[in-house]
Design an enzyme around this catalytic site. Structure first.
Site: not given
Ligand SMILES: NC(=O)C1=CN([C@@H]2O[C@H](COP(=O)(O)OP(=O)(O)OC[C@H]3O[C@@H](n4cnc5c(N)ncnc54)[C@H](OP(=O)(O)O)[C@@H]3O)[C@@H](O)[C@H]2O)C=CC1
Ligand SMILES: O=C(O)C1=N[C@H](C(=O)O)C[C@H](O)C1
Length: 255
Positions: A144, A148
């Protein structure tokens, strides 16, 4: 029109959820939860709030892509105001996983560590291969982007659970997360899950089945984060019509 709330609306996935929902004919980005300022212009007609209860109260369904403690707060508030949820956040600890199960008694929740169709199918293939190739060693590698926060990825853990299940094993009993030093020969049942981080890799998972004389490697590569946003929106439209319970993206896709 389905009123969608987004928890994590300023994040990498959150922003793509907004972009996709603006173009959607059945759903719109109605409530945006944000702690910090937006680095882009949010839709004019969306409600912006830093209050989780308001997010839940004003939404038909909430999509969560935040961080584990953010998901915990969302679930605690959802117990006060049950609302259909789609959760993609990874790295949940045992307490948070139990909270997820408890909350699902009171509302429909779709939780998936990966919202892509490809990984949903890969999970099935891995379970089948694990069962059929019972003498093969299983090793999982995930790659990744440098930003991450959790490791190993939720997807890699879910793939590991399917691999272990194919052999009637519990992943917690057989998982190892590193090798270093004079550690001895590989044990038969162990499943290693290793994490690499660098650059802008959206997400790459390889599950290898290795034996003497042959090996199979199954790989999934996400080339665009939009795949996850689109999968989550499909899930949001589906979950609002389900009874209380805990679902995965495989249920939504009919796999
Ligand atoms: N299931 C799936 O298909 C996928 C899962 N993911 C997962 O999704 C999550 C987010 O990924 P990603 O978008 O890349 O991460 P980012 O770090 O880009 O975004 C995280 C978001 O959460 C907010 N945030 C942080 N802390 C808190 C809190 N305590 N309460 C509420 N909001 C909060 C951040 O706000 P601020 O910017 O103000 O800090 C930001 O808007 C990760 O756990 C990732 O592993 C990611 C991609 C695909
Ligand atoms: O953090 C990410 O970017 C992603 N998180 C998910 C995971 O932890 O599996 C899904 C995807 O691979 C992207």
């Amino acid at each position: 029109m389905i009123h969608v709330g987004i928890h994590g609306s300023t994040g990498r996935v959150g922003r793509l959820l907004i972009d996709n929902l603006i173009k959607d004919k059945e759903a719109k980005p109605y409530v945006l939860h944000a702690i910090e300022e937006f680095s882009f212009t949010p839709p004019k007609d969306a409600v912006v709030t830093d209050d989780v209860l308001t997010l839940l109260q004003k939404s038909d369904v909430v999509i969560d892509f935040t961080i584990s403690i953010g998901t915990e707060t969302l679930l605690e508030n959802a117990l006060k105001h049950p609302t259909p949820l789609v959760i993609g956040t990874t790295g949940l600890n045992e307490h948070q996983q139990n909270l997820l199960k408890e909350a699902a008694n009171n509302m429909p929740i779709l939780y998936s560590t990966n919202m892509s169709l490809g990984v949903a199918v890969l999970n099935r293939l891995v379970e089948l291969a694990s069962k059929s190739l019972s003498d093969f060693d299983i090793e999982i590698v995930e790659q990744h982007h440098r930003y991450k926060k959790d490791a190993p990825s939720g997807t890699a853990l879910t793939l590991g659970e399917h691999a272990a299940r194919g052999r009637g094993l519990n992943l917690d009993d057989v998982r190892i997360s590193g090798r270093n030093g004079l550690i001895g020969e590989r044990s038969k049942d162990e499943i290693a899950i290793m994490a690499l981080r660098g650059g802008d890799i959206v997400g790459r998972h390889t599950v290898g089945f290795y034996n003497d004389g042959e090996f199979i490697e199954m790989n999934h590569t996400a080339t665009s984060r939009d795949t996850f946003a689109k999968g989550a929106i499909k899930a949001a439209k589906w979950i609002i019509n389900q009874p209380n319970g805990l679902y995965t993206i495989s249920d939504c896709l009919g796999l």
